[in-house]
Write a protein that holds these residues in place. Structure first.
Motif, PDB file in Angstrom:
ATOM      1  N   LEU A 296      -5.004   6.271  13.975  1.00 63.38           N
ATOM      2  CA  LEU A 296      -3.921   7.085  13.227  1.00 63.38           C
ATOM      3  C   LEU A 296      -3.061   6.306  12.814  1.00 63.38           C
ATOM      4  O   LEU A 296      -2.276   6.161  11.785  1.00 63.38           O
ATOM      5  N   LEU A 300      -1.749   5.275   9.006  1.00 62.68           N
ATOM      6  CA  LEU A 300      -0.338   5.543   8.689  1.00 62.68           C
ATOM      7  C   LEU A 300       0.166   4.377   7.916  1.00 62.68           C
ATOM      8  O   LEU A 300       0.875   4.495   6.643  1.00 62.68           O
ATOM      9  N   ILE A 301      -0.314   3.188   8.312  1.00 61.43           N
ATOM     10  CA  ILE A 301       0.217   1.951   7.713  1.00 61.43           C
ATOM     11  C   ILE A 301      -0.156   1.793   6.327  1.00 61.43           C
ATOM     12  O   ILE A 301       0.161   1.170   5.252  1.00 61.43           O
ATOM     13  N   PRO A 304      -3.178   6.521   2.214  1.00 64.89           N
ATOM     14  CA  PRO A 304      -4.391   7.164   1.507  1.00 64.89           C
ATOM     15  C   PRO A 304      -4.971   6.651   0.526  1.00 64.89           C
ATOM     16  O   PRO A 304      -4.368   5.490  -0.192  1.00 64.89           O
ATOM     17  N   ILE A 435      -2.363  12.715   5.579  1.00 67.21           N
ATOM     18  CA  ILE A 435      -3.007  11.481   6.170  1.00 67.21           C
ATOM     19  C   ILE A 435      -4.360  11.378   5.695  1.00 67.21           C
ATOM     20  O   ILE A 435      -4.972  12.476   6.305  1.00 67.21           O
ATOM     21  N   TYR A 496       0.341   0.809  17.094  1.00 68.80           N
ATOM     22  CA  TYR A 496       1.214   0.744  15.776  1.00 68.80           C
ATOM     23  C   TYR A 496       1.857  -0.620  15.522  1.00 68.80           C
ATOM     24  O   TYR A 496       1.697  -0.976  14.449  1.00 68.80           O
ATOM     25  N   ARG A 509      -4.052  -3.661   3.381  1.00 67.58           N
ATOM     26  CA  ARG A 509      -4.831  -2.855   2.271  1.00 67.58           C
ATOM     27  C   ARG A 509      -5.332  -3.924   1.242  1.00 67.58           C
ATOM     28  O   ARG A 509      -4.675  -4.639   0.801  1.00 67.58           O
TER      29      ARG A 509
ATOM     30  N   ASN B  49       5.685   9.607  10.473  1.00 65.91           N
ATOM     31  CA  ASN B  49       4.752  10.057   9.266  1.00 65.91           C
ATOM     32  C   ASN B  49       5.682  10.203   7.859  1.00 65.91           C
ATOM     33  O   ASN B  49       5.299   9.598   6.699  1.00 65.91           O
ATOM     34  N   HIS B  52       6.756   7.123   6.391  1.00 64.64           N
ATOM     35  CA  HIS B  52       5.407   6.339   5.651  1.00 64.64           C
ATOM     36  C   HIS B  52       5.289   7.115   4.134  1.00 64.64           C
ATOM     37  O   HIS B  52       4.648   6.533   3.365  1.00 64.64           O
ATOM     38  N   GLN B  53       5.382   8.520   4.183  1.00 61.39           N
ATOM     39  CA  GLN B  53       5.177   9.324   3.167  1.00 61.39           C
ATOM     40  C   GLN B  53       6.154   8.901   1.966  1.00 61.39           C
ATOM     41  O   GLN B  53       5.850   9.281   1.024  1.00 61.39           O
ATOM     42  N   ILE B  57       1.508   6.313  -1.974  1.00 56.71           N
ATOM     43  CA  ILE B  57       1.033   5.854  -3.439  1.00 56.71           C
ATOM     44  C   ILE B  57       0.967   6.811  -4.384  1.00 56.71           C
ATOM     45  O   ILE B  57       1.025   6.707  -5.434  1.00 56.71           O
TER      46      ILE B  57
END
Lengths: 547, 60
Positions: A296, A300-301, A304, A435, A496, A509, B49, B52-53, B57
């Motif tokens: 998870l 998150l880091i 997508p 996510i 995390y 990434r 979350n 991060h959102q 991207i």
């Protein structure tokens, strides 16, 4: 003539039957009186060092062969400590003890080998659920995580986790593992980390410790391989290497020590009266949830995949490239789970509950896939193949913690709930949380892992030391919930923080160009399927910003 | 925001831990555990979350 009248005949028969019934009782009472009248014989004094007058088949008998198997394995095979003297009672008793530990060593090692084979299952499940252009990269992560994890665990992970596990009676005691760092707080000792067994050196160069190391190592590697699924198709290989080493060396062993190494979670029962303390038979929390916490954090880091979400936030399905290897991998995992759960008894001699554990494991996996198939069939009109596989794994993950404590009926209930839960969780993670988890690892191992931990506190029936809420002990449920909140409130922040640091230093990434091309060539230098013609994928708007 | 999410997760853990020492009632401990889990989940899935959102991207 009157004697043979029917009435007289019946009387005679009745007298005869009474005589027959009474005779044994009379004989027994006479025998008791006789025995009682005699003086009790003095117990024979047998010296432990007296040679025993027993012998097995002669060499001539054995030379003729033993097709029936009745001559092989006899008194001839008991090793005498002094061959001149012959076998003594001491030799015999030592042999019994060594046989018991030998059986347990063999059982635990073979189960460990089965769990090791689960790496192959995870590898092909994850690779099959990814696109063909990333197959080499995904396989290589699953392949090398074994080595990275093993090395890190040998250096310090095992010591942190099991450094104070002395007293593991099933494996002969593992006595050299006798060091723990604990703090004294609020009137109790809080065991934090073990301190014996770094590099398996010194006194831990011990046969029992080696068995424990092998078995615990393959469990740790299972947790590591969960992460590679949730961040597949976009994880930089260098970052994966560092993240896996830290997880195997520190994060996993930390929680595993608290739960299995005699740490503070295991002692919630003794210190705070919470049932038997945190109970996690084979690791729904220790293995699967710890892996899922890291998965998870990584998802998150890293964010997508390109093309997973549209500008309005709606999700696109990105199907895997080979459902055959996905479901084959699920079968391999289900097979390996017979090592995972029954092996967690750490022995077969004196732990005959292995049969119940194995049956619970089968049933929960089976009902897990039922639950998922039913959900998908009812909601979407088709029994989705990948979700069927995830349902099987969800049931297996959920039964991992309670498998040593529940009956078969409850195992079925746990499995079917997990099968439904994984479907709901995949949709929630994908569409509500947004996510991106290509293989559903957060749902399978996280949601169902945490459910497995809670289910011990609900369904444990008390036949194996742990009793849950439904069988009368609410304290056990509290201990399990403390385990859950520790995973969320301590392990997640640690993992995390570690992965955020790796992101800052190395970068987690890959570039957008590499991601769109597929990671096989940019990251691995070779395609997994060089003879395939990969379809061109147009670059969605916003891709440039991903770099 | 990210830090707030992590702090909420840790706070979620502290709630039942404090509860362990201040009460011996299983009902109270159970309630505090559930509260702690809710707070930790809110911190991770809600606050962290969302942070991060913010620069996801697909929003660019």
């Amino acid at each position: 003539m009157r004697f043979w009248q029917p009435r007289s005949l019946r009387c005679c028969l009745a007298a005869f039957v009474l005589l027959l019934c009474g005779l044994p009782a009379w004989a027994q009472s006479q025998s008791t009186q006789t025995n009682g009248a005699q003086a009790a014989p003095a117990p024979a004094t047998i010296s432990l060092d007296t040679p025993l007058k027993v012998s097995g088949p002669s060499p001539d008998d054995l030379t003729a062969g033993d097709p029936s198997g009745t001559k092989t394995g006899s008194a001839n095979d008991v090793v005498a400590s002094d061959p001149k003297k012959g076998v003594t009672l001491t030799d015999l008793v030592n042999q019994v003890g060594q046989n018991r530990i030998g059986i347990n060593f063999t059982w635990t090692l073979v189960c460990g080998f089965l769990v090791m084979f689960m790496q192959a299952g995870f590898a092909i499940v994850e690779t099959g659920l990814c696109r063909a252009k990333n197959a080499n990269h995904t396989m290589m992560m699953n392949f090398m995580v074994y080595g990275f994890g093993l090395f890190a665990y040998w250096v310090c992970g095992f010591a942190i986790q099991m450094g104070s596990a002395a007293g593991t009676a099933m494996l002969g005691g593992a006595s050299p593992l006798n060091g723990e760092f604990a703090i004294h707080l609020l009137g109790h000792d809080w065991g934090l980390i073990g301190t014996r067994g770094f590099f398996l050196g010194g006194a831990t160069y011990d046969v029992g410790v080696m068995v424990l190391f092998l078995f615990q190592m393959v469990f740790m590697d299972t947790a590591l391989t969960i992460v590679t699924g949730s961040v597949a198709e976009r994880w930089k290989y260098a970052a994966f290497c560092v993240s896996s080493i830290v997880l195997g060396a520190f994060t996993y062993p930390l929680f595993a020590h608290w739960a299995w190494g005699g740490g503070w979670l295991a002692k919630l029962g003794a210190n705070f009266g919470l049932g038997a303390g945190y109970a996690d038979f084979a690791g729904s929390g220790v293995v699967h949830s710890v892996g899922a916490m890291t998965a998870l954090a990584g998802a998150l880091i890293i964010g997508p995949r390109i093309g997973k979400y549209n500008r309005d936030g709606s999700a696109n399905a990105i199907p895997g490239h080979d459902i055959v290897i996905v479901l084959t991998g699920c079968f391999i995992l289900a097979f390996g789970w017979f090592g995972f759960n029954p092996g967690s008894t750490l022995g077969a001699s004196g732990a005959l509950r292995i049969s119940t554990v194995a049956v619970d494991t089968m049933l929960a996996g089976c009902t897990g896939s039922f639950g998922a198939v039913l959900y998908m069939w009812i909601k979407y009109g088709k029994p989705d193949a990948s979700m069927s596989g995830n349902g099987l794994l969800a049931g297996l993950v959920a039964i991992t913690a309670p498998s040593g404590y529940v009956n078969t009926r409850d195992a079925c209930i746990i499995g079917i709930i997990a099968g439904l839960l994984v479907c709901l969780s995949v949709e929630f993670v994908d569409r509500v949380l947004r996510i991106d988890d290509p293989v559903g690892a957060i749902s399978v191992h996280g949601a169902c892992g945490l459910f497995g931990v809670v289910s011990v506190g609900l369904f444990a029936d008390g036949t194996n030391t742990v009793k849950g809420l439904f069988y009368g002990d609410p304290g056990q449920l509290v201990a399990q919930l403390i385990g859950v909140v520790t995973l969320l409130g301590v392990i997640f922040p640690i993992t995390y923080g570690v992965n955020l640091l790796i992101d800052i230093i190395i970068g987690q990434r890959v570039s957008a160009e590499d991601e769109l091309e597929g990671l096989d060539i940019p990251e691995m230098g070779a395609l997994c399927y060089p003879e395939f013609v990969l379809k061109h994928q147009p670059v969605p708007s916003g891709a440039a910003a991903a770099d | 925001m990210k830090l707030a999410g992590i702090l909420l997760a840790v706070a979620g853990w502290l709630i039942p831990m404090v509860g362990l020492t201040v009460t011996s009632s299983n009902a109270a401990r159970l309630t505090l555990c559930l509260l702690g889990i809710a707070v930790a989940l809110f911190g991770i899935l809600g606050v962290l979350n969302k942070a991060h959102q913010k620069h996801a991207i697909w929003k660019v």
